[in-house]
Design a protein around this motif. Structure first.
Motif, PDB file in Angstrom:
ATOM      1  N   SER A 181       0.758  -1.069  -0.078  1.00 55.12           N
ATOM      2  CA  SER A 181       0.134  -0.295  -0.088  1.00 55.12           C
ATOM      3  C   SER A 181       0.529   1.056   0.181  1.00 55.12           C
ATOM      4  O   SER A 181       0.321   2.692  -0.474  1.00 55.12           O
ATOM      5  CB  SER A 181      -1.092   0.079   0.862  1.00 55.12           C
ATOM      6  N   VAL A 182       2.012   0.534   0.742  1.00 53.64           N
ATOM      7  CA  VAL A 182       2.932   2.614   0.432  1.00 53.64           C
ATOM      8  C   VAL A 182       3.586   2.643  -0.936  1.00 53.64           C
ATOM      9  O   VAL A 182       3.424   3.803  -0.840  1.00 53.64           O
ATOM     10  CB  VAL A 182       4.051   2.181   2.216  1.00 53.64           C
ATOM     11  N   GLY A 183       3.686   1.432  -1.086  1.00 50.18           N
ATOM     12  CA  GLY A 183       5.225   1.335  -2.574  1.00 50.18           C
ATOM     13  C   GLY A 183       3.673   1.981  -3.395  1.00 50.18           C
ATOM     14  O   GLY A 183       3.839   2.908  -4.710  1.00 50.18           O
ATOM     15  N   GLU A 184       2.212   1.634  -3.057  1.00 53.23           N
ATOM     16  CA  GLU A 184       1.205   2.027  -4.353  1.00 53.23           C
ATOM     17  C   GLU A 184       1.269   3.656  -3.675  1.00 53.23           C
ATOM     18  O   GLU A 184       1.043   4.498  -5.108  1.00 53.23           O
ATOM     19  CB  GLU A 184      -0.674   1.488  -4.111  1.00 53.23           C
ATOM     20  N   LYS A 185       0.981   4.123  -3.314  1.00 57.94           N
ATOM     21  CA  LYS A 185       1.426   5.599  -2.962  1.00 57.94           C
ATOM     22  C   LYS A 185       2.440   6.405  -3.621  1.00 57.94           C
ATOM     23  O   LYS A 185       2.069   7.174  -3.574  1.00 57.94           O
ATOM     24  CB  LYS A 185       1.172   5.955  -1.497  1.00 57.94           C
ATOM     25  N   ASP A 186       3.050   5.794  -3.467  1.00 57.39           N
ATOM     26  CA  ASP A 186       4.866   6.128  -4.112  1.00 57.39           C
ATOM     27  C   ASP A 186       5.030   6.289  -4.991  1.00 57.39           C
ATOM     28  O   ASP A 186       5.315   7.039  -5.589  1.00 57.39           O
ATOM     29  CB  ASP A 186       5.555   5.809  -2.577  1.00 57.39           C
ATOM     30  N   GLY A 187       3.917   4.862  -5.634  1.00 61.24           N
ATOM     31  CA  GLY A 187       4.695   4.485  -7.518  1.00 61.24           C
ATOM     32  C   GLY A 187       3.930   5.883  -8.205  1.00 61.24           C
ATOM     33  O   GLY A 187       4.307   5.930  -9.142  1.00 61.24           O
ATOM     34  N   PHE A 188       2.476   5.838  -7.964  1.00 65.54           N
ATOM     35  CA  PHE A 188       1.885   6.883  -8.600  1.00 65.54           C
ATOM     36  C   PHE A 188       1.606   7.814  -8.265  1.00 65.54           C
ATOM     37  O   PHE A 188       1.688   8.319  -7.451  1.00 65.54           O
ATOM     38  CB  PHE A 188       0.291   6.244  -8.874  1.00 65.54           C
ATOM     39  N   SER A 189       2.315   8.669  -9.802  1.00 64.78           N
ATOM     40  CA  SER A 189       1.810  10.349  -9.348  1.00 64.78           C
ATOM     41  C   SER A 189      -0.193  10.523  -8.749  1.00 64.78           C
ATOM     42  O   SER A 189      -0.178   9.464  -8.626  1.00 64.78           O
ATOM     43  CB  SER A 189       1.927  10.685 -10.322  1.00 64.78           C
ATOM     44  N   LEU A 190       0.194  12.138  -8.715  1.00 64.77           N
ATOM     45  CA  LEU A 190      -1.229  12.298  -8.330  1.00 64.77           C
ATOM     46  C   LEU A 190      -2.742  11.541  -9.429  1.00 64.77           C
ATOM     47  O   LEU A 190      -2.330  11.642 -10.436  1.00 64.77           O
ATOM     48  CB  LEU A 190      -1.513  13.689  -8.414  1.00 64.77           C
ATOM     49  N   ARG A 191      -3.632  11.597  -9.335  1.00 64.45           N
ATOM     50  CA  ARG A 191      -4.544  10.741 -10.146  1.00 64.45           C
ATOM     51  C   ARG A 191      -5.663  12.188 -10.304  1.00 64.45           C
ATOM     52  O   ARG A 191      -5.844  12.307  -9.107  1.00 64.45           O
ATOM     53  CB  ARG A 191      -5.126   9.060  -9.383  1.00 64.45           C
ATOM     54  N   ILE A 192      -5.276  12.648 -11.980  1.00 64.88           N
ATOM     55  CA  ILE A 192      -6.054  13.450 -11.567  1.00 64.88           C
ATOM     56  C   ILE A 192      -7.420  13.295 -12.040  1.00 64.88           C
ATOM     57  O   ILE A 192      -7.907  12.097 -13.070  1.00 64.88           O
ATOM     58  CB  ILE A 192      -5.797  14.168 -13.086  1.00 64.88           C
ATOM     59  N   ILE A 193      -8.826  13.508 -12.099  1.00 62.90           N
ATOM     60  CA  ILE A 193     -10.097  13.583 -12.152  1.00 62.90           C
ATOM     61  C   ILE A 193     -10.812  14.529 -12.824  1.00 62.90           C
ATOM     62  O   ILE A 193     -10.596  15.884 -11.704  1.00 62.90           O
ATOM     63  CB  ILE A 193     -10.947  12.601 -10.980  1.00 62.90           C
TER      64      ILE A 193
ATOM     65  N   GLN B 221      -4.246  11.209  -2.790  1.00 57.15           N
ATOM     66  CA  GLN B 221      -3.852  10.885  -3.950  1.00 57.15           C
ATOM     67  C   GLN B 221      -4.862  10.928  -5.240  1.00 57.15           C
ATOM     68  O   GLN B 221      -4.308  11.117  -6.484  1.00 57.15           O
ATOM     69  CB  GLN B 221      -4.939   9.504  -3.615  1.00 57.15           C
ATOM     70  N   TYR B 222      -5.729  11.723  -4.992  1.00 52.07           N
ATOM     71  CA  TYR B 222      -6.827  12.441  -5.928  1.00 52.07           C
ATOM     72  C   TYR B 222      -6.747  13.870  -6.049  1.00 52.07           C
ATOM     73  O   TYR B 222      -6.991  14.849  -4.642  1.00 52.07           O
ATOM     74  CB  TYR B 222      -8.420  11.833  -5.900  1.00 52.07           C
ATOM     75  N   ALA B 223      -6.186  14.552  -7.782  1.00 49.46           N
ATOM     76  CA  ALA B 223      -6.696  15.716  -7.185  1.00 49.46           C
ATOM     77  C   ALA B 223      -8.170  15.858  -8.407  1.00 49.46           C
ATOM     78  O   ALA B 223      -8.420  15.183  -9.132  1.00 49.46           O
ATOM     79  CB  ALA B 223      -5.606  16.296  -7.783  1.00 49.46           C
ATOM     80  N   PHE B 224      -8.296  17.015  -8.505  1.00 46.86           N
ATOM     81  CA  PHE B 224      -9.903  17.113  -9.175  1.00 46.86           C
ATOM     82  C   PHE B 224      -9.572  18.375 -10.563  1.00 46.86           C
ATOM     83  O   PHE B 224      -9.263  20.016  -9.647  1.00 46.86           O
ATOM     84  CB  PHE B 224     -10.859  17.563  -8.413  1.00 46.86           C
ATOM     85  N   SER B 225      -9.832  18.255 -11.101  1.00 48.14           N
ATOM     86  CA  SER B 225     -10.120  19.583 -12.295  1.00 48.14           C
ATOM     87  C   SER B 225     -11.123  20.067 -12.650  1.00 48.14           C
ATOM     88  O   SER B 225     -11.514  19.102 -13.014  1.00 48.14           O
ATOM     89  CB  SER B 225      -8.729  18.983 -13.639  1.00 48.14           C
ATOM     90  N   PHE B 226     -11.694  20.850 -12.337  1.00 43.95           N
ATOM     91  CA  PHE B 226     -12.126  21.068 -12.922  1.00 43.95           C
ATOM     92  C   PHE B 226     -12.623  22.511 -14.180  1.00 43.95           C
ATOM     93  O   PHE B 226     -11.885  22.979 -14.381  1.00 43.95           O
ATOM     94  CB  PHE B 226     -13.435  21.928 -11.950  1.00 43.95           C
ATOM     95  N   SER B 227     -13.067  21.934 -14.958  1.00 47.39           N
ATOM     96  CA  SER B 227     -14.013  22.377 -16.526  1.00 47.39           C
ATOM     97  C   SER B 227     -15.142  22.793 -16.840  1.00 47.39           C
ATOM     98  O   SER B 227     -16.272  21.775 -16.215  1.00 47.39           O
ATOM     99  CB  SER B 227     -13.124  21.339 -17.376  1.00 47.39           C
ATOM    100  N   LYS B 228     -15.681  23.446 -18.638  1.00 45.06           N
ATOM    101  CA  LYS B 228     -16.789  23.409 -19.010  1.00 45.06           C
ATOM    102  C   LYS B 228     -16.788  22.649 -20.443  1.00 45.06           C
ATOM    103  O   LYS B 228     -17.323  22.412 -21.341  1.00 45.06           O
ATOM    104  CB  LYS B 228     -16.968  24.891 -19.379  1.00 45.06           C
ATOM    105  N   ILE B 229     -15.265  21.167 -19.998  1.00 39.05           N
ATOM    106  CA  ILE B 229     -15.862  20.555 -21.463  1.00 39.05           C
ATOM    107  C   ILE B 229     -17.858  20.326 -21.168  1.00 39.05           C
ATOM    108  O   ILE B 229     -18.188  19.411 -20.287  1.00 39.05           O
ATOM    109  CB  ILE B 229     -14.662  19.637 -20.973  1.00 39.05           C
ATOM    110  N   SER B 230     -17.576  19.373 -22.225  1.00 36.25           N
ATOM    111  CA  SER B 230     -19.359  18.308 -22.805  1.00 36.25           C
ATOM    112  C   SER B 230     -18.715  16.804 -22.278  1.00 36.25           C
ATOM    113  O   SER B 230     -17.094  16.542 -21.796  1.00 36.25           O
ATOM    114  CB  SER B 230     -19.208  18.153 -24.109  1.00 36.25           C
ATOM    115  N   ARG B 231     -19.379  16.166 -21.877  1.00 36.34           N
ATOM    116  CA  ARG B 231     -19.769  14.790 -21.382  1.00 36.34           C
ATOM    117  C   ARG B 231     -18.952  13.473 -22.251  1.00 36.34           C
ATOM    118  O   ARG B 231     -18.330  13.039 -22.131  1.00 36.34           O
ATOM    119  CB  ARG B 231     -21.184  14.300 -21.408  1.00 36.34           C
ATOM    120  N   GLU B 232     -19.195  13.756 -23.799  1.00 37.13           N
ATOM    121  CA  GLU B 232     -18.188  13.314 -24.551  1.00 37.13           C
ATOM    122  C   GLU B 232     -16.498  13.665 -24.729  1.00 37.13           C
ATOM    123  O   GLU B 232     -16.099  12.760 -25.064  1.00 37.13           O
ATOM    124  CB  GLU B 232     -18.385  13.800 -25.918  1.00 37.13           C
TER     125      GLU B 232
END
Lengths: 435, 299
Positions: A43-55, A71-82
């Motif tokens: 679990s520690v390795g997992e945290k270190d191994g991955f860079s931030l996951r952007i949603i 672990q997670y960063a949230f990026s808000f935008s106005k793009i379309s669903r597709e």
């Protein structure tokens, strides 16, 4: 007495010096920390191994706010669903949360797109934080300040305190007591079976290899039996003490290495933020320490050792008698029932009655009758046992041990010299009555 | 003085008598043969002497004292069915048995060393029993019996499991122990070793003692009064019942005494030629054993 000591010595050292003893003693306690360490490492390795996951988050309401975590960063935008879906497909984003225009009273249509199945913790984090925002928004719309609601949120927890005769108060906690009873009871159960079996094997070995006739021309059969029981018991005790030491040391090293010496609560909070909120004050680390301080560990340890040894000696004599009655381990099966049944009753009784209600009538009897008391009494130990019950139980155990050893001795001294005979309960009874 | 005196000893297992009213005297410094067919009660008697089981009634005196646990260290016992701890090393095992017989640790070490050297097996001291051959293990077993220098040694079928070479070694050890004044009770079916070793014997059959005494006395008592004679014949006709066996230069005959004195018989024989050999035939132990068992069908 000197001769019993010689037998004890032989039984003890011939086992302790074996490579298999060394392996079992060192490896068994390593297994638990090793498994724990492995998981932590992953679990520690997992945290270190991955860079931030952007949603990527698209909120058509312009209402929600999601706080980024480690672990997670949230990026808000106005793009379309597709467009959002495409970003996930192309691996540009870990996930894509789409919040359409919603009615606050009936939020529907919120979708999470991900390349992989999202983890439970991610979904519940998203859900709870959306939920909170919606709730606050609705309260606000009804004209209530969410801060006022917060101020009224009340947490209730009951602290249980035991009073002893002198009026001294101790903070107790059922979970901790349950754990101690559970662990101690099982240890004794396993110990009796494992080392009882070793006694039986040892007796069968001496009998089938015909050493026993030479031995009993030098030492009384009863002394030989007693020496064997005590010697093997000492092996068990040694092994147990080494385990405790090793488990203690290794666990603290492992925990220390990963820097995870945090109270349980924090770990739970990480997994489920909502739970953390609820448990905030009721379960802080201070409290655990107080609970642990309220338990009389010296008394429990002494009780454990007494019942550990007492139970072993009580049943050890039976195992010796069974070994003496048969020619090979496979013949022993038919005589195991009288030993197995009371032990299983004690084991089941521990879970069904004693740990459930340590002060009930059934628990009392289970912890006083010597054939079940070594296991059942440990279920009551940490809850505090009245002196009367304890003295009664211990007294009975000592008496029963003397009785079973005397009784088994009669079977033993005849059995060890009889070879190739078909032995059943009737023959055993004849041995007992004729000697 | 006797080392062991047994008076009116009885033991039964349930309804089955194993020993009935046994009286026995084992003099000091002899090799005493304890004989009898299988199931006669020998093992029971030996176990009682070794205090493994108790007799129902009767008295056993060891050097004049009632037998008790303090005599354990003065008795050595090699049971018929015997064994050693397979996983234990030769050295540890011998020390253990010596200590169980009451020897001090330092004395035990000294004696084990002595015996390992004496039987030329010092190189095995760190070997486990399971790595030894059967004969080697038997040697270790024998040492474990004598290691504490007992005054009375009870050997139940000591030669079983030995090859002739090792049996010879053990036989010589037994004789050497006898020379040191140690009394040996020997229980065996091998009548030739009884003949070779025993000074005195007792015979048990169906739980009762049927015979006891000096081997030579017993043999004399049961002799058939027949003489083995060899002579170079002068041609005189000999009675056919003498069992005449002729070779090129002599005649061998077996002549019954028929109530005459040996000298008288010799005089008569001289008329048939020159006497080359004149010797009384004594029964072998083998013959005695079979004859005694047959003549006591009910013990």
């Amino acid at each position: 007495m000197g001769k019993i000591f010689l037998v004890i010595q032989r039984e003890y050292f011939s086992r302790v010096k074996k490579r298999s003893f060394l392996l079992a003693t060192i490896l068994t306690p390593l297994i638990f920390p090793a498994i724990m360490g492995l998981f932590l490492w992953i679990s520690v390795g997992e945290k270190d191994g991955f860079s931030l996951r952007i949603i990527e988050v698209v909120d058509e309401n312009d209402l929600f706010f999601l706080e980024s975590s480690e672990q997670y960063a949230f990026s808000f935008s106005k793009i379309s669903r597709e467009e959002g879906k495409l970003m996930v497909q192309e691996g540009e984003r870990f996930g894509f949360l789409y919040i359409p225009k919603i009615e606050l009273s009936k939020p529907a249509g919120i979708v999470y797109f991900g390349e992989k199945n999202p983890s439970m913790s991610l979904i519940s984090t998203l859900e709870s934080s959306l939920k909170r925002t919606i709730e606050e928004q609705r309260l606000y719309q009804s004209g209530i300040d969410p801060n006022v609601i917060d101020a009224f949120r009340t947490k209730v927890s009951i602290q249980s305190v035991t009073l002893d005769n002198a009026g001294e108060e101790k903070i107790s906690d059922a979970t901790v007591n349950y754990g101690i009873g559970f662990f101690a009871g099982i240890m004794i159960y396993v110990f009796i079976f494992v080392y009882g079996n070793q006694i039986m094997q040892g007796v069968i070995e001496e009998k089938s290899s015909r050493i026993v006739e030479i031995l009993v021309s030098s030492i009384k059969p009863f002394q030989l039996m007693l020496g064997k029981i005590i010697g093997i018991g000492a092996v068990g005790l040694t092994q147990f003490l080494i385990w405790m030491l090793l488990i203690g040391t290794i666990t603290s090293i492992v925990m220390g290495y990963f820097g995870l010496q945090m109270p349980q609560q924090q770990a739970m909070e990480m997994a489920n933020p909502e739970l953390g909120l609820l448990m905030d004050d009721s379960f802080d680390s201070n409290n655990i320490i107080q609970v642990l301080q309220g338990i009389d560990f010296v008394k429990i340890t002494l009780m454990f050792l007494f019942y550990f040894i007492g139970g072993y000696l009580l049943y050890g004599a039976f195992f010796a008698a069974i070994g003496a009655a048969v020619d090979s381990p496979s013949d022993a099966q038919q005589f195991m029932l009288p030993v197995t049944i009371p032990l299983i009753i004690a084991y089941l009784g521990l879970f069904i009655f004693v740990l459930d209600d340590p002060n009930s009538r059934v628990s009392f009897w289970l912890s006083v009758i010597p054939f079940t008391s070594p296991i059942a009494m440990m279920g009551r130990a940490s809850y505090g046992v009245p002196a009367f019950d304890l003295i009664l139980s211990m007294g009975f155990l000592v008496l029963a041990f003397l009785f079973t050893t005397w009784f088994a001795g009669k079977i033993y001294r005849i059995g060890i010299l009889i070879h190739g005979a078909k032995v059943n309960y009737k023959t055993l009874w004849k041995w007992i009555t004729t000697s | 003085m006797e080392i062991l005196k047994i008076q009116d000893l009885s033991k039964s297992f349930g309804q089955q008598p194993a020993l009935s009213h046994i009286d026995l005297v084992v003099p000091r410094g002899v090799i005493f043969g304890l004989l009898g067919p299988n199931g006669a009660g020998k093992t029971t008697l030996i176990r009682i002497i070794n205090q493994i089981i108790d007799g129902d009634s009767g008295l056993i005196l060891f050097k004049g004292e009632p037998l008790s646990s303090k005599h354990i260290s003065q008795i050595g016992y090699l049971p018929e069915e015997r064994g050693l701890y397979k996983k234990m090393k030769v050295w540890d095992q011998l020390i253990y048995f010596a200590r169980l017989k009451g020897m001090s640790a330092s004395m035990a070490k000294e004696k084990v060393k002595y015996w390992l050297e004496k039987l030329e097996i010092s190189s095995w001291r760190e070997k486990r029993i399971e790595d030894l051959s059967k004969g080697m293990a038997q040697k270790v077993q024998f040492i474990s019996t004598v290691i504490h220098e007992p005054e009375l040694l009870i050997l139940d079928e000591p030669f079983s499991g030995f090859d002739p070479m090792n049996a010879e070694i053990i036989k010589n050890e037994i004789l050497e122990l006898k020379d040191k004044g140690i009394t040996v009770v020997l229980s065996t079916h091998r009548m030739e070793s009884v003949e070779l070793l025993c000074d005195e014997i007792a015979m048990i059959h169906k739980s009762k003692k049927i015979l006891e005494g000096k081997l030579s006395d017993i043999k004399r008592k049961f002799r058939p009064h027949v003489y083995q004679v060899a002579l170079s014949p002068n041609g005189t006709q000999m009675p056919a019942e003498w069992g005449i066996h002729r070779t090129s230069d002599k005649v061998e005959i077996q002549v019954p005494l028929n109530g005459k004195r040996p000298n008288q018989l010799l005089l008569e024989l001289m008329s048939f030629g020159d006497i080359l050999e004149f010797r009384e035939i004594l029964p072998t132990m083998e013959e005695l054993f079979i004859q005694q068992v047959k003549s006591h069908p009910h013990g």
